[in-house]
Scaffold this motif. Structure first.
Motif, short mmCIF file in Angstrom:
data_model
loop_
_atom_site.label_atom_id
_atom_site.label_comp_id
_atom_site.label_asym_id
_atom_site.label_seq_id
_atom_site.Cartn_x
_atom_site.Cartn_y
_atom_site.Cartn_z
N SER A 107 0.83 -1.21 0.00
CA SER A 107 0.00 0.00 0.00
C SER A 107 0.87 1.25 0.00
N LEU A 108 1.90 1.25 0.82
CA LEU A 108 2.81 2.40 0.87
C LEU A 108 3.46 2.62 -0.49
N LYS A 109 3.94 1.56 -1.09
CA LYS A 109 4.61 1.69 -2.39
C LYS A 109 3.64 2.24 -3.44
N LYS A 110 2.41 1.75 -3.44
CA LYS A 110 1.41 2.21 -4.40
C LYS A 110 1.17 3.71 -4.25
N VAL A 111 1.02 4.17 -3.02
CA VAL A 111 0.79 5.60 -2.78
C VAL A 111 2.03 6.40 -3.17
N ARG A 112 3.19 5.91 -2.77
CA ARG A 112 4.44 6.62 -3.09
C ARG A 112 4.59 6.80 -4.59
N LEU A 113 4.35 5.72 -5.34
CA LEU A 113 4.49 5.80 -6.80
C LEU A 113 3.43 6.71 -7.41
N SER A 114 2.22 6.73 -6.84
CA SER A 114 1.17 7.61 -7.36
C SER A 114 1.53 9.08 -7.17
N LYS A 115 2.41 9.35 -6.22
CA LYS A 115 2.87 10.72 -5.96
C LYS A 115 4.18 11.02 -6.70
N ASN A 116 4.61 10.06 -7.53
CA ASN A 116 5.85 10.20 -8.32
C ASN A 116 7.08 10.44 -7.44
N LEU B 109 4.69 9.03 7.60
CA LEU B 109 4.48 8.65 6.21
C LEU B 109 3.18 9.23 5.67
N SER B 110 2.10 9.07 6.41
CA SER B 110 0.81 9.57 5.93
C SER B 110 0.80 11.10 5.85
N TYR B 111 1.40 11.75 6.82
CA TYR B 111 1.47 13.21 6.81
C TYR B 111 2.26 13.70 5.60
N THR B 112 3.40 13.08 5.38
CA THR B 112 4.26 13.47 4.27
C THR B 112 3.59 13.21 2.92
N LEU B 113 2.88 12.10 2.81
CA LEU B 113 2.20 11.76 1.56
C LEU B 113 0.86 12.47 1.41
N ASN B 114 0.46 13.21 2.45
CA ASN B 114 -0.78 13.97 2.45
C ASN B 114 -2.00 13.07 2.22
N ILE B 115 -2.03 11.97 2.99
CA ILE B 115 -3.15 11.03 2.92
C ILE B 115 -3.60 10.71 4.34
N LYS B 116 -4.79 10.14 4.46
CA LYS B 116 -5.23 9.64 5.75
C LYS B 116 -4.45 8.36 6.04
N TYR B 117 -4.00 8.19 7.25
CA TYR B 117 -3.21 7.00 7.58
C TYR B 117 -3.97 5.72 7.28
N SER B 118 -5.29 5.77 7.32
CA SER B 118 -6.09 4.57 7.04
C SER B 118 -5.92 4.08 5.61
N GLU B 119 -5.53 4.97 4.70
CA GLU B 119 -5.30 4.58 3.31
C GLU B 119 -4.15 3.59 3.19
N LEU B 120 -3.25 3.59 4.14
CA LEU B 120 -2.12 2.66 4.11
C LEU B 120 -2.53 1.27 4.56
N PHE B 121 -3.73 1.15 5.08
CA PHE B 121 -4.22 -0.14 5.56
C PHE B 121 -5.32 -0.71 4.66
N GLY B 122 -5.41 -0.21 3.44
CA GLY B 122 -6.47 -0.63 2.54
C GLY B 122 -6.10 -1.85 1.71
N PHE B 123 -5.61 -2.89 2.35
CA PHE B 123 -5.21 -4.10 1.62
C PHE B 123 -5.98 -5.30 2.08
#
Length: 76
Positions: free
Chosen positions: A18-27, A62-76
């Protein structure tokens, strides 16, 4: 009731994907994210590969830096 080690590893790997997916979506590269979070690149790599157990503090960073809700990292 005990938790199987394999379940914990599966959970860590899911979080890492999940982290990798978000990281890549933010380039962002792993190095980019590491610098922004004041972490080592190897730490980001270990998280994404499910090889480390991270703290709530790290999840927040991580969630703060990626500007996402921390729950998005648990969407697996």
């Amino acid at each position: 009731m005990s938790i199987a080690e394999s379940d914990i590893v599966k959970f860590q790997k899911g979080f890492g994907k999940s982290l990798k997916k978000v990281r890549l979506s933010k380039n962002l590269s792993q190095l980019d994210l590491a610098v922004l979070c004041d972490m080592e690149k190897t730490s980001i790599s270990r998280i994404e590969n499910g090889r480390t157990n991270i703290t709530l503090r790290t999840i927040y960073k991580l969630s703060y830096t990626l500007n996402i809700k921390y729950s998005e990292l648990f969407g697996f």
